[in-house]
Design an enzyme around this catalytic site. Structure first.
Site, PDB file in Angstrom:
ATOM      1  N   GLU A  72      52.552  57.998 -10.259  1.00  0.00           N
ATOM      2  CA  GLU A  72      53.101  57.735  -8.988  1.00  0.00           C
ATOM      3  C   GLU A  72      51.813  56.687  -8.413  1.00  0.00           C
ATOM      4  OE1 GLU A  72      54.486  60.832  -6.909  1.00  0.00           O
ATOM      5  OE2 GLU A  72      56.389  60.587  -7.603  1.00  0.00           O
ATOM      6  N   GLU A 110      61.286  61.053 -13.659  1.00  0.00           N
ATOM      7  CA  GLU A 110      61.387  62.358 -12.835  1.00  0.00           C
ATOM      8  C   GLU A 110      62.568  61.965 -12.071  1.00  0.00           C
ATOM      9  OE1 GLU A 110      57.937  63.132 -10.374  1.00  0.00           O
ATOM     10  OE2 GLU A 110      56.761  62.706 -12.043  1.00  0.00           O
TER      11      GLU A 110
END
Ligand code: BGP
Length: 490
Positions: free
Chosen positions: A207, A388
């Site tokens: 991220e 994810e």
């Protein structure tokens, strides 16, 4: 009901995802150094996780908030450190370090084709600035990768999942310091050389766009400022390009992807001002993939830097490096969408009246996955991978069983949404690794109570429990999905 039309590509990589600081534990074993996560306490829905600090001279200790877009303020002379008697969820997490054989067997039983995990950077370089790696750390992952190979499961490995050696944050100021590029390159080359025959898929920074809001978790930077975020981002980009270059030299068959936190952004109304707001907000994430995958600094960000008087220190050759070595696929997390309104600029996420929310106030929006896949694929024309997605919920154990129909419902809709992107839109999707396929510590709150797993782990928020692994109903559901290659998600 078997749905022949719900067919996924033959080589679709079904699997699950984890991260070392939330999963592995053994924070003080095997020669591992402290990571930036190892000084974070547990929290809850209403109480934030905090960083603990210690003054090495006076021995005074205390707690401080790690807050969105704010500097971390520590008392004079204090440094982040571990306080005796405090509970730190990352220190034992759910102890993958001692349960790897058992856990990989469970993953194999579900039929996993891919297993996303991260290597703990301070397990390989305890301080981060050493020349030679910690052999014991490297050996631990050798065993794990060999075990995965035994079952024919592809590892997908994140090199830095919300963590770096704490020393790099304290002594160098984290990623705002150019020296980190060299330290990371050394780390990346070490991993690629050691595991070149065992790992095909790599992700650089988990991220990466989280840096925008949380410079400590995203970059080990404690003195937040827009200038420092911009400089740290540049160093992350250069390090990413150097990793791709190193990979090409060591084994070009491996693939290095980016990992983006992606949330489709909706305008709250059709008021053009809301639409413009949505465009601007979406760019907060796109900026990172525009450089890391697209290979160039986008004009909208350069203009913004100019307006704000932000200047980035670059070395000659940096821009060429970014253009020549972009990431080869886009891994992203997607759990939710966000709604923005020009009338309420202070509210980053307006409640969406069309969506329900989880107990942790995350909007439930399976359609946003199809949007995300299309938006990213259309922008970069590179393969995408949902690395994810999942549902964080509290589970109840009844007679040794966990009936998590809510999780099955959520994941079933996600699988359908991904299938639509493949079948209706022609998006090239490499796989799906369901987040926290086995219960692990929550990154946001540090809780165990917020569970994503299809395998239950007996551990509570204070660290009590047997660590026993129990198959939930969703375990058998996902097993069937994989067995039928997605044709039987009901
Ligand atoms: C992502 C992170 C993960 C993770 C997940 C769920 O942002 O990459 O590390 O934990 O979100 O978030 P949480 O654990 O806060 O529910």
């Amino acid at each position: 009901m078997r749905n022949e039309e719900m067919r996924f590509p033959e080589n679709f990589l079904w699997g699950g995802a984890t991260a070392a600081n939330q999963y592995e534990g053994a924070a003080f074993e095997g020669g591992k150094g402290l990571s930036i996560c190892d000084v974070m306490t547990g929290g809850s829905l209403t109480r934030k996780r905090q960083m603990t600090w210690i003054n090495p001279v006076t021995k005074e200790t205390g707690y401080t908030d790690v807050v969105f877009q704010k500097p971390i303020v520590l008392p004079e002379g204090a440094v982040p450190g571990v306080i005796e008697g405090e509970y730190y969820p990352s220190h034992k997490a759910v102890d993958f370090y001692h349960h790897w054989k058992e856990d990989i067997a469970l993953a194999a039983e579900m039929g996993f084709k891919a297993f996303r995990m991260s290597v703990s950077w301070p397990r390989i370089f305890p301080n981060g600035d050493e020349d030679t790696p910690n052999e014991e750390g490297l050996r631990f992952y050798d065993q794990v990768f060999d075990e995965l190979k035994k079952y024919g499961i592809e590892p997908l490995v994140t090199m830095s999942h919300y963590e770096m050696p704490l020393h790099l944050a304290v002594a160098y100021g984290g990623w705002k310091n150019r020296k980190l590029v060299g330290f990371f390159e050394n780390y990346a080359r070490t991993l690629f050389s050691r595991y070149k025959d065992k790992v095909r898929y790599w992700l650089t920074f988990n991220e990466i766009d989280i840096l925008e809001g949380n410079t400590y978790i995203g970059g080990g930077v404690m003195d937040y400022s827009e200038q420092n975020v911009a400089q740290a981002a540049h160093h992350l980009f250069v390090a990413s390009a150097k990793a791709v270059k190193a990979k090409n030299e060591i084994n070009p068959d491996m693939m290095v992807g980016e990992m983006l936190a992606y949330m489709p952004i909706y305008a709250y109304t059709c008021n053009p001002k809301d639409q413009l707001k949505a465009m601007e907000r979406a760019r907060e994430a796109f900026f990172y993939s525009d450089v890391q995958v697209g290979g160039h600094y986008p004009n909208y960000r350069l203009k913004e830097y100019e307006r704000k008087g932000i200047t980035i220190k670059m070395e000659s050759g940096d821009l060429e490096l970014l253009a020549d070595y972009p990431c080869e696929f886009i891994g992203f997390s997607c759990y939710k969408s966000a709604c923005v309104s020009a009338e309420h600029p202070e509210s980053r996420n307006m409640a969406n009246p069309y969506l329900k929310q989880t107990a942790w106030n995350w909007p439930i929006d399976p359609d946003c996955l199809r949007l995300a896949l299309n938006q990213l694929y259309d922008r970069y024309h590179k393969p995408v991978w949902v690395v994810e997605n999942g549902l964080g919920a509290e589970d109840i154990v009844e007679d040794g069983k966990i009936h998590d129909q809510y999780r099955i419902d959520y994941l079933r809709d996600s699988v359908k949404s991904i299938h639509e992107a493949i079948e209706l839109d022609g998006v090239e999707v490499l796989g799906l690794t369901v987040w926290g396929w086995i219960d692990i510590v929550s990154a946001g709150t540090g809780e165990m109570k917020k569970r994503y797993g299809m395998v239950y782990v007996d551990l509570d928020d204070q660290g009590n429990g047997t660590m026993e692994r129990i198959r939930k109903d969703s375990f058998y559901w996902y097993q069937k999905v994989i067995q039928t290659n997605g044709t039987d998600p009901d």
